[in-house]
Design a protein around this motif. Structure first.
Motif, PDB file in Angstrom:
ATOM      1  N   PHE A  10       0.832  -1.194   0.000  1.00  0.00           N
ATOM      2  CA  PHE A  10       0.000   0.000   0.000  1.00  0.00           C
ATOM      3  C   PHE A  10       0.877   1.260   0.000  1.00  0.00           C
ATOM      4  CE2 PHE A  10      -2.828  -3.277   1.378  1.00  0.00           C
ATOM      5  CZ  PHE A  10      -4.084  -2.890   0.916  1.00  0.00           C
ATOM      6  N   MET A  11       0.284   2.388  -0.291  1.00  0.00           N
ATOM      7  CA  MET A  11       1.041   3.625  -0.407  1.00  0.00           C
ATOM      8  C   MET A  11       1.358   4.172   0.985  1.00  0.00           C
ATOM      9  SD  MET A  11       0.188   6.888  -2.892  1.00  0.00           S
ATOM     10  CE  MET A  11      -0.081   5.808  -4.304  1.00  0.00           C
ATOM     11  N   ILE A  12       2.272   3.487   1.645  1.00  0.00           N
ATOM     12  CA  ILE A  12       2.692   3.867   2.995  1.00  0.00           C
ATOM     13  C   ILE A  12       4.161   4.277   2.973  1.00  0.00           C
ATOM     14  CG2 ILE A  12       3.067   3.040   5.360  1.00  0.00           C
ATOM     15  CD1 ILE A  12       0.649   1.217   4.991  1.00  0.00           C
ATOM     16  N   ARG A  13       5.015   3.344   2.573  1.00  0.00           N
ATOM     17  CA  ARG A  13       6.449   3.647   2.510  1.00  0.00           C
ATOM     18  C   ARG A  13       6.933   3.900   1.089  1.00  0.00           C
ATOM     19  NH1 ARG A  13      10.215   0.134   4.085  1.00  0.00           N
ATOM     20  NH2 ARG A  13      11.459   1.788   5.028  1.00  0.00           N
ATOM     21  N   HIS A  14       6.097   3.563   0.110  1.00  0.00           N
ATOM     22  CA  HIS A  14       6.481   3.718  -1.291  1.00  0.00           C
ATOM     23  C   HIS A  14       5.354   4.386  -2.068  1.00  0.00           C
ATOM     24  CE1 HIS A  14       9.832   1.041  -0.390  1.00  0.00           C
ATOM     25  NE2 HIS A  14       8.966   0.205   0.157  1.00  0.00           N
ATOM     26  N   THR A  15       5.708   5.038  -3.164  1.00  0.00           N
ATOM     27  CA  THR A  15       4.707   5.767  -3.956  1.00  0.00           C
ATOM     28  C   THR A  15       4.700   5.347  -5.419  1.00  0.00           C
ATOM     29  OG1 THR A  15       6.292   7.576  -4.323  1.00  0.00           O
ATOM     30  CG2 THR A  15       4.793   7.789  -2.448  1.00  0.00           C
ATOM     31  N   GLU A  16       5.225   4.155  -5.707  1.00  0.00           N
ATOM     32  CA  GLU A  16       5.192   3.697  -7.088  1.00  0.00           C
ATOM     33  C   GLU A  16       3.750   3.553  -7.573  1.00  0.00           C
ATOM     34  OE1 GLU A  16       6.945   2.381  -4.694  1.00  0.00           O
ATOM     35  OE2 GLU A  16       8.925   1.695  -5.329  1.00  0.00           O
ATOM     36  N   VAL A  17       3.583   3.589  -8.886  1.00  0.00           N
ATOM     37  CA  VAL A  17       2.245   3.515  -9.482  1.00  0.00           C
ATOM     38  C   VAL A  17       1.514   2.254  -9.039  1.00  0.00           C
ATOM     39  CG1 VAL A  17       0.973   3.359 -11.658  1.00  0.00           C
ATOM     40  CG2 VAL A  17       2.925   4.908 -11.468  1.00  0.00           C
ATOM     41  N   LYS A  18       2.235   1.170  -8.842  1.00  0.00           N
ATOM     42  CA  LYS A  18       1.610  -0.111  -8.505  1.00  0.00           C
ATOM     43  C   LYS A  18       1.102  -0.167  -7.059  1.00  0.00           C
ATOM     44  CE  LYS A  18       5.928  -2.398  -7.148  1.00  0.00           C
ATOM     45  NZ  LYS A  18       6.818  -3.554  -7.366  1.00  0.00           N
ATOM     46  N   THR A  19       1.576   0.766  -6.186  1.00  0.00           N
ATOM     47  CA  THR A  19       1.139   0.736  -4.791  1.00  0.00           C
ATOM     48  C   THR A  19      -0.310   1.197  -4.678  1.00  0.00           C
ATOM     49  OG1 THR A  19       2.093   2.928  -4.448  1.00  0.00           O
ATOM     50  CG2 THR A  19       3.431   1.037  -3.802  1.00  0.00           C
ATOM     51  N   ILE A  20      -1.006   0.684  -3.670  1.00  0.00           N
ATOM     52  CA  ILE A  20      -2.437   0.926  -3.510  1.00  0.00           C
ATOM     53  C   ILE A  20      -2.653   2.107  -2.557  1.00  0.00           C
ATOM     54  CG2 ILE A  20      -4.631  -0.079  -2.773  1.00  0.00           C
ATOM     55  CD1 ILE A  20      -3.301  -2.847  -3.236  1.00  0.00           C
ATOM     56  N   PRO A  21      -3.353   3.159  -2.997  1.00  0.00           N
ATOM     57  CA  PRO A  21      -3.587   4.306  -2.109  1.00  0.00           C
ATOM     58  C   PRO A  21      -4.557   3.970  -0.979  1.00  0.00           C
ATOM     59  CG  PRO A  21      -4.785   4.591  -4.174  1.00  0.00           C
ATOM     60  CD  PRO A  21      -3.929   3.362  -4.341  1.00  0.00           C
ATOM     61  N   ILE A  22      -4.414   4.679   0.129  1.00  0.00           N
ATOM     62  CA  ILE A  22      -5.319   4.539   1.275  1.00  0.00           C
ATOM     63  C   ILE A  22      -6.237   5.749   1.259  1.00  0.00           C
ATOM     64  CG2 ILE A  22      -5.454   4.409   3.786  1.00  0.00           C
ATOM     65  CD1 ILE A  22      -2.601   3.178   3.637  1.00  0.00           C
ATOM     66  N   THR A  23      -7.534   5.528   1.165  1.00  0.00           N
ATOM     67  CA  THR A  23      -8.473   6.604   0.850  1.00  0.00           C
ATOM     68  C   THR A  23      -9.418   6.972   1.996  1.00  0.00           C
ATOM     69  OG1 THR A  23      -9.991   4.959  -0.075  1.00  0.00           O
ATOM     70  CG2 THR A  23      -8.443   6.026  -1.601  1.00  0.00           C
ATOM     71  N   SER A  24      -9.276   6.357   3.144  1.00  0.00           N
ATOM     72  CA  SER A  24     -10.239   6.588   4.220  1.00  0.00           C
ATOM     73  C   SER A  24      -9.545   6.711   5.564  1.00  0.00           C
ATOM     74  CB  SER A  24     -11.255   5.434   4.258  1.00  0.00           C
ATOM     75  OG  SER A  24     -11.966   5.407   5.464  1.00  0.00           O
ATOM     76  N   SER A  25     -10.056   7.624   6.410  1.00  0.00           N
ATOM     77  CA  SER A  25      -9.532   7.752   7.772  1.00  0.00           C
ATOM     78  C   SER A  25      -9.769   6.477   8.568  1.00  0.00           C
ATOM     79  CB  SER A  25     -10.182   8.937   8.491  1.00  0.00           C
ATOM     80  OG  SER A  25      -9.442  10.123   8.283  1.00  0.00           O
TER      81      SER A  25
END
Length: 317
Positions: A257-272
């Protein structure tokens, strides 16, 4: 008269889980702030002075509405002012406006009466006005299950869920590793921020802390180091395996997930809500592995009780 109503006395307080300020809460805030404007709680910050003493820093008798409007519109270009219950801004703007109001708040106290203009001069108790405002805003949030709270420093923070709120709100990190302490404290502060973007940054800092913990005991060999840490955490074989498996899964989540990495393949976290889940899950294992290296701040009530305790030589036994 108690401000705790029948339903709260019978069934308890509503869970503070709502991340958005809805139309009903906005209507309550509009009514509250309009009332304080009418009562001149903002007159010290935006003064209208008596015509006979227009150059005096004192002799304030009411709020200069035009000056207040200009300041608000300059700071909040998307906010309609005077406030409109039918035109609700986004939650982040509302929370910022609450902070603005708190900053410019002061309880008016009438003194000298000017018969010619039929008004009183006003002095102001800023701390009392701010205290009243915090109480009213937080009560409104509490009644409606809103997860935010206006703090004494004038900043709105996001409350942690009850399970870990006491730990997160009062934690002191004492790991003897300054970098790790800094990562954990930064994660804690960012997590309690109401802004989702900043809360997402808390996950990054917490996962960075997790990676650092893996090398604390044996810096040259991460695998051996984390094994040593797991051995310290649990002597039970089955429980140690549960902790180990969860740690590996959390490492995987941090990379996927988009926690430590921001590559296109990483999954964004969209909710609090997802931030809550992930933060608590990671914080739980960190709390377990660090043990007594996470202390607790003493609140003012506890500190006062400690001061009241007599020294040992004064004890009657």
């Amino acid at each position: 008269m108690s401000d705790v109503y029948f339903g709260e006395r019978e069934f308890g307080l509503k869970p503070r889980t709502k991340n958005e300020i809805d139309a009903n809460v906005w209507s309550g805030l509009v009514a509250l702030i309009d009332d304080l404007i009418d009562k001149d709680y903002f007159a010290q910050a935006f003064p209208q002075r008596c015509p006979d003493f227009s150059n005096s820093i004192e002799k304030i008798y009411e709020t200069n509405q035009l000056r207040m409007t200009s300041a608000i519109l300059g700071s909040f270009p998307t906010l309609k002012f005077p406030l409109d219950v039918l035109d609700k801004p986004v939650t982040s703007t509302i929370l910022e406006f609450i902070e603005f109001c708190h900053e410019h708040m002061g309880k008016p106290v009438k003194f000298d009466y000017h018969a010619y203009y039929t008004h009183n001069d006003l002095s102001f108790d800023k701390q009392k006005g701010q205290r009243e405002f915090r109480s009213l805003v937080n009560r409104l949030f509490q009644r409606n299950g809103i997860i935010f709270e206006l703090q004494e420093n004038g900043q709105v923070t996001r409350l942690a869920p009850p399970i870990v709120s006491d730990i997160l709100n009062n934690a002191i990190f004492q790991t003897n590793d300054k970098e790790l302490d800094s990562l954990l404290e930064t994660a804690r502060v960012k997590y309690l921020n109401p802004n989702l973007k900043i809360r997402l940054e808390s996950l990054e800092k917490l996962w960075d802390a997790w990676e650092r913990i893996k090398t604390l005991d044996y810096p040259s060999d991460k695998k051996k180091s984390i094994e040593m840490r797991l051995d310290q955490a649990s002597s039970d074989i089955e429980m140690r395996k549960v902790i180990d498996d969860d740690g590996k899964k959390l490492t995987e989540i941090g990379n996927k997930f988009m926690i430590r990495h921001t590559e296109v393949k990483t999954i964004p976290i969209t909710s609090s809500a997802y931030v809550d889940y992930l933060f608590h899950r990671m914080f739980a294992i960190i709390y377990l592995l660090l043990g007594n290296q996470i202390g607790k701040k003493l609140d003012s009530t506890v500190k006062e009780k400690i001061r009241e305790v007599k020294p040992a030589e004064e004890m009657p036994f």
